[in-house]
Write a protein that holds these residues in place. Sequence first.
Motif, PDB file in Angstrom:
ATOM      1  N   THR A  31      55.162  35.850  54.413  1.00 32.09           N
ATOM      2  CA  THR A  31      55.223  36.618  54.006  1.00 32.09           C
ATOM      3  C   THR A  31      55.324  38.152  55.667  1.00 32.09           C
ATOM      4  O   THR A  31      55.128  37.401  56.692  1.00 32.09           O
ATOM      5  CB  THR A  31      55.002  37.424  52.601  1.00 32.09           C
ATOM      6  OG1 THR A  31      53.340  38.345  53.124  1.00 32.09           O
ATOM      7  CG2 THR A  31      54.788  36.555  51.800  1.00 32.09           C
ATOM      8  N   PHE A  51      47.387  45.042  42.715  1.00 33.33           N
ATOM      9  CA  PHE A  51      46.525  44.297  41.634  1.00 33.33           C
ATOM     10  C   PHE A  51      45.080  44.778  41.921  1.00 33.33           C
ATOM     11  O   PHE A  51      44.630  45.189  43.406  1.00 33.33           O
ATOM     12  CB  PHE A  51      46.062  42.275  41.199  1.00 33.33           C
ATOM     13  CG  PHE A  51      47.620  41.840  41.578  1.00 33.33           C
ATOM     14  CD1 PHE A  51      48.230  42.088  40.491  1.00 33.33           C
ATOM     15  CD2 PHE A  51      48.236  41.419  42.977  1.00 33.33           C
ATOM     16  CE1 PHE A  51      49.347  41.051  40.489  1.00 33.33           C
ATOM     17  CE2 PHE A  51      49.232  40.347  42.514  1.00 33.33           C
ATOM     18  CZ  PHE A  51      50.425  40.494  41.715  1.00 33.33           C
ATOM     19  N   TYR A  52      44.426  45.676  40.563  1.00 32.03           N
ATOM     20  CA  TYR A  52      43.142  45.971  40.539  1.00 32.03           C
ATOM     21  C   TYR A  52      42.230  44.822  41.346  1.00 32.03           C
ATOM     22  O   TYR A  52      41.934  43.735  40.717  1.00 32.03           O
ATOM     23  CB  TYR A  52      42.878  46.221  39.153  1.00 32.03           C
ATOM     24  CG  TYR A  52      42.730  45.143  38.611  1.00 32.03           C
ATOM     25  CD1 TYR A  52      44.159  44.841  37.736  1.00 32.03           C
ATOM     26  CD2 TYR A  52      41.417  44.117  38.369  1.00 32.03           C
ATOM     27  CE1 TYR A  52      44.063  43.369  37.260  1.00 32.03           C
ATOM     28  CE2 TYR A  52      41.577  43.338  38.193  1.00 32.03           C
ATOM     29  CZ  TYR A  52      43.227  42.670  36.901  1.00 32.03           C
ATOM     30  OH  TYR A  52      42.789  41.776  35.649  1.00 32.03           O
ATOM     31  N   GLU A  59      28.137  39.730  45.042  1.00 29.87           N
ATOM     32  CA  GLU A  59      29.031  39.085  46.436  1.00 29.87           C
ATOM     33  C   GLU A  59      28.782  39.489  47.291  1.00 29.87           C
ATOM     34  O   GLU A  59      28.991  40.827  48.234  1.00 29.87           O
ATOM     35  CB  GLU A  59      29.870  39.046  45.630  1.00 29.87           C
ATOM     36  CG  GLU A  59      30.715  38.959  44.248  1.00 29.87           C
ATOM     37  CD  GLU A  59      32.154  39.231  44.288  1.00 29.87           C
ATOM     38  OE1 GLU A  59      33.313  38.206  43.754  1.00 29.87           O
ATOM     39  OE2 GLU A  59      32.576  39.991  44.253  1.00 29.87           O
ATOM     40  N   VAL A 227      55.409  27.957  56.754  1.00 31.37           N
ATOM     41  CA  VAL A 227      54.627  26.489  57.080  1.00 31.37           C
ATOM     42  C   VAL A 227      55.499  25.862  56.451  1.00 31.37           C
ATOM     43  O   VAL A 227      55.623  25.275  54.643  1.00 31.37           O
ATOM     44  CB  VAL A 227      53.054  26.075  57.266  1.00 31.37           C
ATOM     45  CG1 VAL A 227      53.006  24.495  57.666  1.00 31.37           C
ATOM     46  CG2 VAL A 227      52.066  27.026  58.418  1.00 31.37           C
ATOM     47  N   MET A 283      47.593  28.677  47.579  1.00 32.55           N
ATOM     48  CA  MET A 283      47.850  28.221  46.306  1.00 32.55           C
ATOM     49  C   MET A 283      47.416  26.834  46.496  1.00 32.55           C
ATOM     50  O   MET A 283      48.343  25.947  47.395  1.00 32.55           O
ATOM     51  CB  MET A 283      48.902  28.367  45.597  1.00 32.55           C
ATOM     52  CG  MET A 283      48.121  29.903  45.274  1.00 32.55           C
ATOM     53  SD  MET A 283      47.116  30.333  44.367  1.00 32.55           S
ATOM     54  CE  MET A 283      47.018  32.249  44.687  1.00 32.55           C
ATOM     55  N   VAL A 286      51.733  24.680  47.256  1.00 26.57           N
ATOM     56  CA  VAL A 286      51.711  24.504  48.731  1.00 26.57           C
ATOM     57  C   VAL A 286      51.215  23.905  49.401  1.00 26.57           C
ATOM     58  O   VAL A 286      51.877  22.404  50.129  1.00 26.57           O
ATOM     59  CB  VAL A 286      51.669  25.745  48.929  1.00 26.57           C
ATOM     60  CG1 VAL A 286      52.011  25.979  50.915  1.00 26.57           C
ATOM     61  CG2 VAL A 286      51.977  26.959  48.397  1.00 26.57           C
TER      62      VAL A 286
END
Length: 488
Positions: A31, A51-52, A59, A227, A283, A286
């Motif tokens: 993108t 996204f929140y 972490e 790609v 993901m 792909v």
Amino acid sequence: MIGVVGGGIAGLAAAYRLQERGHDVQVFEATGDIGGLAATYETAGDDIEKFYHHLSKSEETIVELAEDLGLGDRVEWRVGTNGYYVDGVVHPLDTPWEILAYPHMSLYDKFRLGMLTLGVDVRGGIPDFDAYDDLAAYEDVTVREFVEEHTTTSVYENFVDPLLDGKYGDRKDEISAAWFLGRVRFRGERDPLRGEILGYFDGGFGALLDALVDAVGRENISTNAPVTDLTVEDGQVQSLTVDHGEAQESAEAQESSEAQGSSEAQESGETTHDVDAAVVATMPNVLESLTGYACEIDFQGAVCGLATIEESLLDTYWLNVAHDAPFGALIEHTNFIERERYGGDHLLYVAAYVQDSEEDLWQMDNDEVREAWLAEIESMFPDFDRPAVSEFRIARNPRAAPIYERGYLDLVVPYHLDTEVGEGVYYAGMASAAQYPERSLNGGILAGYEVADRIDAALGDGRQSDSAGDTAPEAGFDFSGADGVENE
Ligand SMILES: Cc1cc2nc3c(=O)[nH]c(=O)nc-3n(C[C@H](O)[C@H](O)[C@H](O)COP(=O)(O)OP(=O)(O)OC[C@H]3O[C@@H](n4cnc5c(N)ncnc54)[C@H](O)[C@@H]3O)c2cc1C
């Protein structure tokens, strides 16, 4: 050169670590924006995630990365207050007295649930303080079986089930207890008197992404660069093909593709880049398009609205909604981070997950979603002033999170697909083990680092090629899989 497919946090983290180890890297992002699921909108002040997003205290890798990038002092730990909307009433659930006052569970149920969230197994009367540390041990057990066995049936039915329903809908009965326990742990750090401790960045997570891009070097990141092919010959990865859309005719474009060690295929708008190794940080669909490796994990989609409002709606940061609303949670970001950072506006996320593309919410266009959500908010909060909403942006992603069903660990994609696809093909996307049992930015960084370390170990010193290859681009691949955030 090492080619990285995907400019989300995982791809950028892999590129950063590889460069630190002395490797030449090029990131290709499909993108126009970097950041993937953590990409941001502009506001009247700081940018905010589409996204929140927030951090959990457990972490550490993302905090270490921030420190490495000189942003250590911008990590902020704050109380993120929680509430539960049940039968028309908002129940705050932060302080011990609020929890005691919650009317939909008995005192005994609250004790059992409280012990579980503290990680203590009180079955049999003798507390076991480390009972739930090995999450994988609960991999084949459903949430219902686990919660009923380790607390009570009414804890499941009155508290857990509505939450699970909001998140997983008709997939809820297959979700593993490992995910549930991971979630409890992820959101388990509490200030005993004030509520849950969550992290955020001064400047938003975009500040971390920007610093990462600067560290990797903008010249090493190509955007609008999907790609479309990954070539493996004789069991070894050879090259990546990138579709630039329009044919690149300008001298500047020519120069830029040569600087990236690519062969020219200017008529088709494609360039082919010889690589010593390839990291697919997308993901798994792909990955499958590029390599044929099929991952069987199902994903859920997300539809997430961000309302800019002149007035505050909630008293809490996070409000779970336990009824049949067209969303699962309302998240008032400016009850977590002060609204002065956003030009004085209040910012409210409306969040919903969809389990398949046939669901009504996914089928609706953004105007219909906006109307359905605002009407629902009006019916839940009669004082809500709809004209006070000055802007309502909607982001959608068809693969927002894995569905963490039982047996999930058998389905994760290996970091190195040497036997499955070819030597030098690595995977750092959301279907990797680092994103289990809950996906997060921290998990993306861990996955990126893991593959970078493996590549470094495999290539060792001096296995850098100059990559000025002249391979002809592979023909005929029909690209349809960029997994970027769609929004209006
Ligand atoms: C609603 C929601 C809430 C969340 N809340 C939190 C939270 O509170 N805390 C937290 O830590 N995490 C949260 N997350 C999770 C977090 O955003 C993700 O775990 C993380 O961003 C995943 O990063 P990634 O790099 O693996 O994947 P992505 O961000 O998906 O990046 C993959 C990138 O690959 C690109 N791409 C796809 N195909 C190609 C191709 N062919 N060629 C080149 N590029 C390609 C995509 O455009 C994308 O930019 C949330 C996510 C969602 C959706």
